[in-house]
Design a protein around this motif. Sequence first.
Motif, PDB file in Angstrom:
ATOM      1  N   ALA A  46     -36.844 -16.626  55.895  1.00 29.45           N
ATOM      2  CA  ALA A  46     -35.610 -16.691  55.091  1.00 29.45           C
ATOM      3  C   ALA A  46     -35.365 -15.355  54.400  1.00 29.45           C
ATOM      4  O   ALA A  46     -36.265 -14.782  53.794  1.00 29.45           O
ATOM      5  CB  ALA A  46     -35.717 -17.801  54.054  1.00 29.45           C
ATOM      6  N   GLY A  47     -34.167 -14.852  54.529  1.00 25.67           N
ATOM      7  CA  GLY A  47     -33.786 -13.612  53.848  1.00 25.67           C
ATOM      8  C   GLY A  47     -34.258 -12.341  54.535  1.00 25.67           C
ATOM      9  O   GLY A  47     -34.007 -11.256  54.036  1.00 25.67           O
ATOM     10  N   LEU A  48     -34.948 -12.474  55.660  1.00 25.39           N
ATOM     11  CA  LEU A  48     -35.423 -11.259  56.351  1.00 25.39           C
ATOM     12  C   LEU A  48     -34.456 -10.877  57.465  1.00 25.39           C
ATOM     13  O   LEU A  48     -33.823 -11.734  58.074  1.00 25.39           O
ATOM     14  CB  LEU A  48     -36.809 -11.495  56.956  1.00 25.39           C
ATOM     15  N   SER A 104     -40.404  -3.586  51.008  1.00 24.73           N
ATOM     16  CA  SER A 104     -39.320  -4.284  51.707  1.00 24.73           C
ATOM     17  C   SER A 104     -39.625  -5.785  51.746  1.00 24.73           C
ATOM     18  O   SER A 104     -40.751  -6.208  51.454  1.00 24.73           O
ATOM     19  CB  SER A 104     -39.226  -3.758  53.133  1.00 24.73           C
ATOM     20  N   GLY A 105     -38.616  -6.570  52.121  1.00 25.42           N
ATOM     21  CA  GLY A 105     -38.792  -8.026  52.207  1.00 25.42           C
ATOM     22  C   GLY A 105     -39.924  -8.420  53.136  1.00 25.42           C
ATOM     23  O   GLY A 105     -40.732  -9.297  52.824  1.00 25.42           O
ATOM     24  N   VAL A 127     -35.541  -7.975  62.732  1.00 25.59           N
ATOM     25  CA  VAL A 127     -36.759  -7.251  63.137  1.00 25.59           C
ATOM     26  C   VAL A 127     -37.947  -7.702  62.284  1.00 25.59           C
ATOM     27  O   VAL A 127     -39.027  -8.006  62.798  1.00 25.59           O
ATOM     28  CB  VAL A 127     -36.556  -5.721  63.045  1.00 25.59           C
ATOM     29  N   SER A 128     -37.738  -7.768  60.965  1.00 23.44           N
ATOM     30  CA  SER A 128     -38.819  -8.216  60.078  1.00 23.44           C
ATOM     31  C   SER A 128     -39.197  -9.663  60.372  1.00 23.44           C
ATOM     32  O   SER A 128     -40.374 -10.028  60.334  1.00 23.44           O
ATOM     33  CB  SER A 128     -38.401  -8.111  58.613  1.00 23.44           C
ATOM     34  N   SER A 129     -38.204 -10.500  60.658  1.00 17.69           N
ATOM     35  CA  SER A 129     -38.475 -11.908  60.988  1.00 17.69           C
ATOM     36  C   SER A 129     -39.416 -11.991  62.179  1.00 17.69           C
ATOM     37  O   SER A 129     -40.396 -12.744  62.175  1.00 17.69           O
ATOM     38  CB  SER A 129     -37.201 -12.648  61.383  1.00 17.69           C
ATOM     39  N   LYS A 130     -39.113 -11.188  63.190  1.00 18.03           N
ATOM     40  CA  LYS A 130     -39.914 -11.215  64.403  1.00 18.03           C
ATOM     41  C   LYS A 130     -41.348 -10.783  64.119  1.00 18.03           C
ATOM     42  O   LYS A 130     -42.304 -11.372  64.627  1.00 18.03           O
ATOM     43  CB  LYS A 130     -39.261 -10.308  65.457  1.00 18.03           C
ATOM     44  N   LYS A 131     -41.486  -9.757  63.285  1.00 13.59           N
ATOM     45  CA  LYS A 131     -42.825  -9.266  62.925  1.00 13.59           C
ATOM     46  C   LYS A 131     -43.626 -10.354  62.211  1.00 13.59           C
ATOM     47  O   LYS A 131     -44.813 -10.538  62.473  1.00 13.59           O
ATOM     48  CB  LYS A 131     -42.715  -8.052  62.000  1.00 13.59           C
ATOM     49  N   GLY A 159     -40.056 -17.723  48.309  1.00 16.72           N
ATOM     50  CA  GLY A 159     -39.777 -16.482  47.569  1.00 16.72           C
ATOM     51  C   GLY A 159     -41.006 -15.617  47.350  1.00 16.72           C
ATOM     52  O   GLY A 159     -40.995 -14.717  46.526  1.00 16.72           O
ATOM     53  N   ASN A 160     -42.082 -15.913  48.049  1.00 16.46           N
ATOM     54  CA  ASN A 160     -43.364 -15.196  48.028  1.00 16.46           C
ATOM     55  C   ASN A 160     -44.221 -15.444  46.779  1.00 16.46           C
ATOM     56  O   ASN A 160     -45.435 -15.429  46.853  1.00 16.46           O
ATOM     57  CB  ASN A 160     -43.198 -13.681  48.201  1.00 16.46           C
TER      58      ASN A 160
END
Length: 244
Positions: free
Chosen positions: A166-168, A139-140, A171-175, A86-87
């Motif tokens: 998790a939760g992304l 953003s997430g 596109v964000s996951s890939k980044k 959860g960061n």
Amino acid sequence: MIELQNVTLRYGEREILNNVSLTIEDNKIKAVLGPSGVGKSTILKLILGLIKPNSGKILIDGVDITHMKESQLYPIRRKMGIVFQGNALFDSMTISENLGFFLRENLKLSENETERKVQEQIVFAGLEGYEDSLPENLSGGMKKRVAIGRALIFNPKMILFDEPTAGLDPVSSKKILNLIGQLRKKNDLGAVMVTHIIDDVFMVADSVAVLYKGQIIFDDDISNLHNSEHPFIRSILSDKILEQ
Ligand SMILES: Nc1ncnc2c1ncn2[C@@H]1O[C@H](COP(=O)(O)OP(=O)(O)O)[C@@H](O)[C@H]1O
Ligand SMILES: [Mg+2]
């Protein structure tokens, strides 16, 4: 190098890890893949000395940390950055304050030096212009990048990721996975990435340990995963669904 040797861990009567052995080499990305609730986050807590095993040993760079006290664990923990699922950002602090927090708390650096290190992570994470924003306005994917920047601030040689995607969105996951890959290339960093998403493993890991029902049922280079005969591994390769 991180080693778990014959680790058994119970929460009350429930056995979560049964005689788990695992070696995580420097400068490599090791994934720990398994279904939700199998004990992946528990493994990260054991590596950080946040919980103690019922039996077995945990070694960091050859040093047995299994029975170490909190005060002895500080210098060990500093070798490893952690990015929580959860960061764990501080909601009321700006991005710059979040990045500098542990530096200010732990190192007696000049304010200039602290600012310099914070700015370095702002640039690395591509967060220029967001220095004074609060986490809620990001953003997430951006929040995840702040958490990664904060984990890097002590120049660890190993970074621990708990479910980094998790939760992304895809596109964000890939980044984020690209960023994890870059860390190793540019900063010579090793990583442990726990995940229940098999695509994460194929995108970024060198090797993978599969955790299933308390045990490691596979531990090898990702290229060998397709050769495994284990029914659970066959099933995750065919439908990619890891929920129990
Ligand atoms: N402090 C705790 N006390 C009791 N049970 C726990 C505790 N932490 C986790 N568990 C349980 O242990 C199992 C493994 O947890 P965890 O390591 O968080 O799994 P994962 O990260 O693979 O989803 C889960 O069933 C969870 O509910
Ligand atoms: Mg978890």
